[in-house]
Motif scaffolding. Sequence first.
Motif, short mmCIF file in Angstrom:
data_model
loop_
_atom_site.label_atom_id
_atom_site.label_comp_id
_atom_site.label_asym_id
_atom_site.label_seq_id
_atom_site.Cartn_x
_atom_site.Cartn_y
_atom_site.Cartn_z
N HIS A 238 -4.97 8.35 -7.99
CA HIS A 238 -4.78 7.05 -7.34
C HIS A 238 -4.68 7.29 -5.83
O HIS A 238 -3.91 8.15 -5.40
N LEU B 151 -3.19 5.95 -3.37
CA LEU B 151 -1.93 5.75 -2.64
C LEU B 151 -0.74 6.49 -3.27
O LEU B 151 0.39 6.29 -2.87
N ILE B 152 -1.01 7.32 -4.27
CA ILE B 152 0.07 8.10 -4.88
C ILE B 152 -0.11 9.57 -4.51
O ILE B 152 -1.05 10.23 -4.96
N PHE B 153 0.76 10.05 -3.66
CA PHE B 153 0.77 11.46 -3.27
C PHE B 153 -0.56 11.93 -2.68
O PHE B 153 -1.01 13.04 -2.95
N ASP B 154 -1.22 11.08 -1.90
CA ASP B 154 -2.43 11.53 -1.20
C ASP B 154 -2.27 11.21 0.28
O ASP B 154 -2.68 10.16 0.77
N LYS B 155 -1.66 12.15 1.02
CA LYS B 155 -1.32 11.90 2.42
C LYS B 155 -2.56 11.64 3.30
O LYS B 155 -2.52 10.75 4.16
N ALA C 5 -3.53 7.99 3.13
CA ALA C 5 -2.60 7.11 3.84
C ALA C 5 -2.87 7.18 5.35
O ALA C 5 -2.85 6.16 6.04
N VAL D 98 -8.32 -0.67 -0.45
CA VAL D 98 -8.03 0.41 -1.39
C VAL D 98 -8.11 -0.12 -2.82
O VAL D 98 -7.46 -1.12 -3.15
N PRO E 151 -7.35 0.47 -6.85
CA PRO E 151 -6.46 1.32 -7.65
C PRO E 151 -7.24 2.22 -8.60
O PRO E 151 -8.37 1.94 -8.97
#
Lengths: 227, 227
Positions: B83, B85-89, B92, B107, B109
């Motif tokens: 995903h 926006l989950i743990f992907d710096k 972001a 973005v 999902p």
Amino acid sequence: MVTIIGLGISSGEHLTLEGLRLLKSCDVIFAPRGALPEPLLRLAADFRDTSAFYHQPETERLLTEAVLAEARSRSVAVCTVGHPLIFDKPVAALKEACRRAGVPCKVLPGVSAVDAVLCELGFAADQEGFQARQAAHIPGTKIDASLPLFVFRCNALAAKAGLAGRFVAAVTKAYPPGHYASFVETAHVPRQVALVDSFPLKDLEKKLASAPAEATLFIPPLKKKKK
Amino acid sequence: MVTIIGLGISSGEHLTLEGLRLLKSCDVIFAPRGALPEPLLRLAADFRDTSAFYHQPETERLLTEAVLAEARSRSVAVCTVGHPLIFDKPVAALKEACRRAGVPCKVLPGVSAVDAVLCELGFAADQEGFQARQAAHIPGTKIDASLPLFVFRCNALAAKAGLAGRFVAAVTKAYPPGHYASFVETAHVPRQVALVDSFPLKDLEKKLASAPAEATLFIPPLKKKKK
């Protein structure tokens, strides 16, 4: 053989290629009408509408019996909105019933309400992490306000006298009254356009009374104090 | 125009119909080679391999500059594993850079590592909820052992002297030594077959040293004491 497929949140748009391939190869599709565009529901010879099951107390028994009656002789796809293993009790019960009956059961992952809400809010969970909780379980436990918090099933708070009040008390104890939160209406119901309603937590009690039944409450983390 | 697409965990299998439609309509696809089958990478006129960016310290700057150079005149799809926006710096950072540059950015999902690990383990998060944390942030905070816990980026614990030891201390303080946990290797890397290694938490230090680099640690909740 039973395969449980998460359809994601937005009517058919979040179906995965893996899920589509499986729908094409099965004999019977169980799904709530409206959760997929009609052409996708007609990929198998048989379609069974599960939406009636989902609005009565015996959802688990009715769904399990209907699926198992087919699954001994045919390949069955059972579709659910969102991710099958996140806050979907009838699916968990079906999985357990298959195990007891010796019927092979596989679960395919799908886009969850958490996944969809992050995108609606443009919030990146790339720092400490996040937590997802059911509203009814929040009173009596401690909220870790340093992590982003998703709260599901706020509509279940009305079922028990005093529960909504204890929920509001627990949340407003964990955050200052001016801290902003949002109700996001993408969870559990397929929609084209999401509704996002942001407000300071001192208004939570009032907002809770008028929030859409299937909305997810999102509370961003408190900023850490500089050491 | 930039659209960021979560590919899910399993090479192309978790791409959503929405993501597929977008890939077909864009001019340039940025994606790590191997994260999608080759025919999907060739849906746009141009393909740019981002896998080289992801293994150096300047990932964010390199990805952002390469994408923005295209996005002013062409429609760009940026694909990430899991995903977005989950743990992907880096994603972001790209999203924020688009905002500053006035480039529209959306973005979509995708199936996250949390979603995939639940299915691998057959664990239903249908009761209280769950929490997802980064390993490096666990020391110094309190673990809520009543919720299922996913721990990402255990491989980052080696980067700082003493961090792994403090992580093991924090985890083993929160659970009894015989409580079972699992390393699950589906997260972040596309794989056909998942590896699940379950062990009692008294072996955590040893297991941590030999765990696959991209494995997710899953710790089921402590059972509640009957009142």
